[in-house]
Design an enzyme around this catalytic site. Structure first.
Site: not given
Lengths: 295, 295
Positions: B20-21, B83, B162, B204, B206
């Site tokens: 994933d990123s 991702c 984040e 996503c 996240h």
């Protein structure tokens, strides 16, 4: 600006090189075009790897070296690091590896802040990288024995700027939360609080987009106006003084040109960059920094 | 999963490669460890270049290829692209360049959404890259002639995750704004609005961190509960089925191991990754993807 170089003297006709992780550094280009109008400028925005502000110092140094080498290879006479995060953690390494005069935005910003703070503490809003580095604290200490710095990392402002949410309830709440540490406790509910800072520095090139909101919220929270400092203008004045003193100023009679390079999405960069530059742009060119460098 | 390969048969004892990123893909690792407990896993989070979701397809493909080659070089038997952005724009290129079975998260997520939507439209929250690509629309169309997709890019949720702002006024307002297009007009002020979707996909990795907030806000806006779909579990079930059908399942008697690789800041990754993984981690190792690749 670090003007003492060992190697060949650069040409006054050469362009200035300016770089940032994305498009925020265009606020510095804007100020350079106002104060050094004869200078040709090559701007590089490394938007394929934006943001730098949440990354480790080692990674920021690695990315900054590829940007600086790209501009050096294009024959610039001096480098302006138009990014607070890079200026905070990578200037020494850039100066060690490149035979060019280099300036960042931290020392100019700190100088403007010391002047504006009236001897009070200085509030700095920046990225996690900039605040964690303590670069403003060191720069302010080197300029004034007295001034103290209160640093506040404000990473969501970068995301809001890129999403284009610059006004309304969400940015207001976010700005308010980030400004909170610059004020004393609420002694009387609903009444203004005592400001613990004499000025606030916009310690990230994205943050001038929130300037009015920050000015407004500082007044709302503290009941009076407090200066808000943007390092772009002071940086441009420092560059002008350096070019004059070193004999490196471009003496062409016409206005300087502006060349824009990005590492991703030239079309969308073009679309939003005018907001930062305060003027229309020319064509934006995409470059690849993926190739290995001396760094 | 694309299981038809021309080259050598990979070994069942080899690990699965997941990337994933950043750390969002750990939600997929979590599900894989639940549903494929014997499998060894190597996870790579490219956090030196996170986020991918705001970048151009070409740049995402370039970055994804370096991640995939890194894992292929470590001898994985199959790749799980954990991702949504990479799954949306880079799967064809990854399959063309790597001689490995590869699965993304879009098709599993779309399948779960078609099942949950009850024949109504499907709302998808994702990054700009995922939504712009139309990947969910294509995946849903290939599974069901009837289902329609309403896509909403929600980039600020990545920044909020984040920053660690997962509850409170700011994420509530942001979630509400992003969910707005999934509802009809407010016919009677203050009353619930008609939901235009039968379920919402967290498109996503996240976004599962905002799951409760999204469930709550869907109920607040529409006056009733609406299913919220996370593709991680469906992806893990698809991988399990593929490993069984292809004879590539690991038959070791003990639980599989987990090796974690990142491209920046292993210490801070370690600190927050537990939140995504739902368990304690081992040591996190830093790798350099800067070297040139075959891609």
């Amino acid at each position: 600006m670090n003007g003492q170089r060992s190697g060949k003297q650069p040409s006054a006709d050469a362009p200035l090189g300016v770089f940032d992780s994305g498009l925020g550094g265009l606020t510095v280009v804007h100020a350079l075009r106002d104060h050094c109008p004869n200078e040709d400028i090559i701007y590089l925005g490394d938007n394929a790897r934006v943001p730098y502000g949440t990354r480790s110092p080692d990674t920021v140094i690695r990315y900054a070296l590829t940007c600086a080498h790209e501009l050096a290879d294009r024959g610039v006479k001096a480098l302006v690091v138009a990014c607070n995060t890079v200026s905070s953690v990578a200037l020494d390494e850039l100066r060690a590896q490149l035979d060019l005069p280099i300036t960042g935005v931290i020392v100019p910003g700190a100088r403007a802040a010391v002047d504006a703070s009236g001897g009070h503490r200085i509030g700095v809003l920046g990225t996690v990288g900039t605040i964690t580095s303590g670069a403003y604290t060191r720069a302010v200490a080197s300029l004034s024995g007295r001034a103290e710095v209160i640093g506040q990392a404000a990473p969501l402002l970068v995301a809001l700027a890129e999403e284009g949410w610059m006004s309304g309830e969400v940015p207001e709440l976010v700005v308010k939360r980030y400004l909170d540490p610059f004020f004393g406790p609420e002694d009387v509910p609903g009444m203004p609080r005592r400001a613990d800072v004499g000025c606030v520095v916009l310690g990230c090139t994205h943050f001038p987009l929130f300037r009015e909101l920050i000015v407004h919220q500082m007044r709302e929270l503290g009941g009076r106006g407090i200066p808000v400092v943007d390092s772009a203008i002071q940086t441009a004045l420092d560059v002008r003084a350096f070019l004059h003193d070193s004999g490196l100023g471009n003496s062409q009679a016409t206005s300087g040109t502006l060349q824009l390079l990005v590492t991703d999405m030239p079309a969308s960069f073009e679309e939003v960059a005018g907001r930062f530059l305060g003027a229309a742009l020319g064509r934006v060119e995409q470059v690849d920094l993926g190739k290995p460098t001396a760094g």
